[in-house]
Design an enzyme around this catalytic site. Sequence first.
Site, mmCIF file in Angstrom:
data_model
loop_
_atom_site.group_PDB
_atom_site.id
_atom_site.type_symbol
_atom_site.label_atom_id
_atom_site.label_comp_id
_atom_site.label_asym_id
_atom_site.label_seq_id
_atom_site.Cartn_x
_atom_site.Cartn_y
_atom_site.Cartn_z
ATOM 1 N N HIS A 178 2.097 -1.496 -2.253
ATOM 2 C CA HIS A 178 2.227 -1.505 -3.762
ATOM 3 C C HIS A 178 3.575 -1.774 -4.120
ATOM 4 C CE1 HIS A 178 4.599 2.345 -3.862
ATOM 5 N NE2 HIS A 178 3.685 2.855 -3.243
ATOM 6 N N CYS A 194 2.542 5.731 1.518
ATOM 7 C CA CYS A 194 2.078 4.386 1.193
ATOM 8 C C CYS A 194 3.233 3.320 1.725
ATOM 9 C CB CYS A 194 1.883 4.052 -0.279
ATOM 10 S SG CYS A 194 0.529 4.931 -0.787
#
Length: 229
Positions: A178, A194
């Site tokens: 992301h 992440c």
Amino acid sequence: MGRRGFLAGLSALAVSGCVATPKPEAPKVVEPPKPRRVVPPMYYAMPNERFPIPEVDVSHLEERWWRKDVDYPTSERKGTLIVDTPNRYLYHVTGPNRATRYGIGVGRDGFSWAGRAIMAYRREWPRWTPPNEMVARRPELEPYSIANGGMPPGLRNPLGARALYIHLNGRDTLYRIHGTPEPWSIGKAVSSGCIRLINQDVIHLHDNVRDGSPIVVIPDPKMQHLLVS
């Protein structure tokens, strides 16, 4: 005044003149201002996005983390995403022994992962819904829980401008690739597992990768990992 007095006066003036003459000051050295690092066009502001993205402050992003097309010997097929966790790079294989390289931030110790999976799908300006385990650790995130519908998209959303969703055996791993508006975090272990890229880079990746692409995450031997395969 006699001649003797007149000469004595001249002598005094001469001596006093030598003593009173100030020593010239050394010229001050003025340090030239440090040149401002030039922002490459790929990191310019993106005013036409749904939420206008500001220019990247490259003073907080070392040049080694800038997006670049590179030689990258690999047996992985074209389209594969390779996350080099130890070296803080993500490679998108674009052809035989070629890849686009992105600087990344990775999961901090205890929340990192490695293995093989699939990049199932992508989203523009996604909502963020922290998993229940994260909400349990950080109760202040309760307003953004799954039950409450998550956090709306925007520049303050932790997923940034784009998110790529990672699945294994048809199930969501809850790990994402992301965006982030924080260039200082690239090259560091800061997230909860992440993979983060600056917004300009994650938009570029989003536009060039395809749903269903394989992803390989290389483990960092210095960190604990959850192996997803």
